[in-house]
Design an enzyme around this catalytic site. Structure first.
Site: not given
Ligand code: SAH
Ligand code: SF4
Length: 341
Positions: A89, A103, A110, A114, A117, A330
């Site tokens: 996406e 974006c 991934c 996390c 996420c 995000c």
């Molecule tokens: N993997 C990279 C870039 C993609 S994630 C990273 O982790 O930085 C981009 C951003 O989205 C990150 O700052 C992450 O902490 C945030 N993010 C992930 N899940 C989210 C959610 N459910 N709500 C808001 N931000 C989120």
């Molecule tokens: Fe991967 Fe989501 Fe963690 Fe970014 S925030 S490193 S996309 S699992």
């Protein structure tokens, strides 16, 4: 024979892989691709024979747009299908001033896992190629006209696919093509220490955002498994090195999870982490993800946390929920399965 994906190649690589001569043909082709040409027939300064032979060997786009979703706030999400049937996406964000940001995703899924996420729940299917990354940007420009910025904040961890990310940036910033300024490019990382040093030493000198989430080590380990091998101490040193080496202010991002990472103690640890670093804090209230049991903080809780950080001398921005209605915000990317269709 697999056709050659052109969008991830520089002019000299176009020449080499397609046996083009004279070399200015490579520049012409590169320019057409950067301008968003969809078919070889549009490339009117190339001969009909050359266009026909290119169409046999090469692809202007290796991916396809499988769906377009629009939210009321102007956010647009494109679902892209790769040649091998994976779904990724890419999102267009428009701010109040009308600035448009792409974006983009750098991986299908991934591996970082996390806890908050959506993409993290999918696991990693594979790295995207430079062409697949550039194509996302080109599709968005086709859709919305020239874009101002590109952020690697879609699906995946850019510092774990750094070769392709670098290549995509080299293509997009090349003066002979799209000529995007590297000041308009941000890489967001979960915090891969070795990748931060690599980027600082070898470039490109783009803006860096670290998804800190919390400066409390135990909590960070619980929320972000990648922090088990990337300690806060080492991360802080790496960020300090990046700032010194590039002269650029780094952004520390924190997704706000009610009752989890917003206490007075959490604020104090963040203030201590940021002390004497040239950083900016970007807070993102958690965007709900189905099946994950976190809570988005209410306004009062959010304001209290922001004000604590500001009293501690930090420069804080609260990022709005954009694209929520289409799960284009995000951490909500990955609604479509990353399996084959
Ligand atoms: N993997 C990279 C870039 C993609 S994630 C990273 O982790 O930085 C981009 C951003 O989205 C990150 O700052 C992450 O902490 C945030 N993010 C992930 N899940 C989210 C959610 N459910 N709500 C808001 N931000 C989120
Ligand atoms: Fe991967 Fe989501 Fe963690 Fe970014 S925030 S490193 S996309 S699992």
């Amino acid at each position: 024979m697999n056709k050659i994906a052109l969008a991830g190649l520089l002019p000299e690589e176009l020449c080499a892989s397609l046996s083009l001569s004279p070399s200015f043909r490579g520049n012409q082709l590169f320019q057409w691709i950067g301008k968003g040409a969809y078919s070889f027939d549009e490339m009117t300064n190339l001969s009909t024979e050359l266009r026909a032979s290119l169409a046999e060997k090469a692809l202007i786009r290796s991916t396809q747009v499988s769906d377009v979703l629009k939210a009321e706030d102007g956010t647009v999400k494109l679902q892209i299908r790769t040649e091998d049937g994976l779904a990724v996406e890419t999102v267009l964000l428009t701010d109040r001033a009308g600035r448009k940001t792409a974006c983009v995703s750098c991986q299908a899924g991934c591996a970082m896992g996390c806890a908050f996420c959506k993409t993290g729940t999918l696991g990693l299917a594979r790295n995207l190629s430079a062409a697949e990354i550039v194509e996302q940007f080109l599709y968005l420009e086709k859709y919305a006209g020239l874009l101002d910025n590109i952020v690697f904040m879609g699906m995946g961890e850019p510092l774990l696919n750094l070769d392709a990310v670098r290549k995509a940036i080299a293509v997009l910033t090349d003066k002979r093509g799209r000529n995007l300024s590297s000041r308009r490019i941000t890489i967001s990382t979960v915090g891969i220490v070795s990748g931060i040093y690599d980027l600082a030493d070898k470039g490109p000198a783009v803006r860096l955002a670290l998804s800190l989430t919390t400066a409390d080590e135990t909590l960070r380990r619980e929320l972000m498994p990648a922090s088990l091998s990337n300690s806060l101490h080492d991360l802080r040193q790496a960020i300090s090195y990046y700032i010194e080496k590039t002269g650029k202010r780094v952004t520390l991002e924190a997704v706000l999870l009610a009752g989890k990472n917003m206490s007075e103690k959490n604020a104090d640890s963040l203030i201590a982490f940021a002390k004497d670093l040239d950083v900016h804090i970007n807070l993102i209230p958690w965007n709900p993800v189905e099946g994950l049991s976190f809570t988005t903080p209410n306004q009062e809780e959010t304001e209290e946390f922001v004000s604590r950080l500001e009293k501690g001398g930090l420069n804080v921005t609260l990022r709005m929920h954009r694209g929520k209605s289409i799960a284009g915000a995000c951490g909500q990317l990955g609604k479509t399965e990353t399996g084959a269709v």
